[in-house]
Design an enzyme around this catalytic site. Sequence first.
Site, mmCIF file in Angstrom:
data_model
loop_
_atom_site.group_PDB
_atom_site.id
_atom_site.type_symbol
_atom_site.label_atom_id
_atom_site.label_comp_id
_atom_site.label_asym_id
_atom_site.label_seq_id
_atom_site.Cartn_x
_atom_site.Cartn_y
_atom_site.Cartn_z
ATOM 1 N N HIS A 174 0.836 -1.200 0.000
ATOM 2 C CA HIS A 174 0.000 0.000 0.000
ATOM 3 C C HIS A 174 0.876 1.257 0.000
ATOM 4 C CE1 HIS A 174 -3.377 2.635 1.363
ATOM 5 N NE2 HIS A 174 -2.406 3.224 2.024
ATOM 6 N N GLU A 175 1.896 1.286 0.852
ATOM 7 C CA GLU A 175 2.789 2.446 0.908
ATOM 8 C C GLU A 175 3.564 2.597 -0.398
ATOM 9 O OE1 GLU A 175 2.600 4.606 3.201
ATOM 10 O OE2 GLU A 175 1.317 3.450 4.540
ATOM 11 N N HIS A 210 1.487 4.452 -2.878
ATOM 12 C CA HIS A 210 1.466 5.912 -2.740
ATOM 13 C C HIS A 210 2.626 6.561 -3.498
ATOM 14 C CE1 HIS A 210 -1.938 6.410 -0.193
ATOM 15 N NE2 HIS A 210 -1.431 5.793 0.860
ATOM 16 N N GLU A 227 -6.361 6.515 -1.145
ATOM 17 C CA GLU A 227 -6.200 5.331 -0.297
ATOM 18 C C GLU A 227 -6.705 4.076 -1.013
ATOM 19 O OE1 GLU A 227 -4.372 5.385 2.069
ATOM 20 O OE2 GLU A 227 -4.673 7.022 3.457
#
Length: 252
Positions: A132-133, A136, A192
Site C-alpha cells: 500500500h505504501e 502511494h 487510499e
Amino acid sequence: MTFRMGALAAMLAVAGLTAGCQTMDVGGLVGAGSKAVQAFSLSDQEVVALSDQSCKQMDAENKVASANSKYNKRLQRVVKPLTKQLNGQTPNFKVYQTQEVNAWAMANGCIRVYAGLMDKMNDDELRGVIGHEMGHVELGHSKKAMQTAYGLSAARDAAAATGNSVVTQLNSSQLGELSEAFLNAQFSQSQESAADDYSFDLLTERKLKTQGLVSAFEKLAALDGGESSVMSSHPGSKERAQRMQQRIDAAK
C-alpha cells in the site's frame, strides 16, 4: 479521518482565506495563491531532493533498527518479493524501533516501517501494508503530499530567501517542520483506495497471498484511535477490508 479539502484549498485556508470572509487582503490572497502554485509546480527532481533531506533528518531523529536486528532481517525478507522501481526510484526500507503503529513512504523511495506495526502484523499482512505504501509512491500520492508539506512549511520561504531552488540544504528546524507537515498530510479516500488496489495487484502479480490485506485492515480497525498513527491517515479500515475481500472473492 476523511480528507475533505483539496491540498491547494488547504493552503489558502491556512492563509485565512475562507468563503465567508467579508473583507480580504488582496495582496495576501495573491501571495498565498502564488506560494501554493509554486509548491505544486515543484519538479519531480525537486520533490526527490526535498524527500532525500527530510528522510535523512527523520532517520537521524529516530532509532533505526540495525542491519543485524531481528526487525530489519524480517523486513528485508518480507519486502524481497515486492521490491521494484517506483517512479524511477529504488525503494529503501528501514525499521524505526518504536512501538507506534505506523508506516510511511516518500517520493524518493524512502519507506519506513515502525516496530509497533510489525509486532501486530504477520508477514502477509505486513506485505499488504507495505505494498500500500509503495502504491502511494508509484501513483504520485507521496509527491503531492510533499508538495503540500512544502507549501505549508517554512522551508519554502527559506529557499525563496536564498534565491535558490529547493535543493538548498535546509537546517534542522526547517526539515523538522517539513517532515512533520508531510507526516500529517492526509490522503484522500480515492488515493487510499488506489493504493489498496495497487497493493492487491502487486501481491497478485508476484503470486503472493492477498488475504493479509483483509486481516491487516481488520486489525487496524480494531485498534484504539489513539494507539495507531496509521489509522489517522488510513480512514475506513473496516470498509476497506470488506472491499479487499470482495476483490479476493471476485478473483476465485
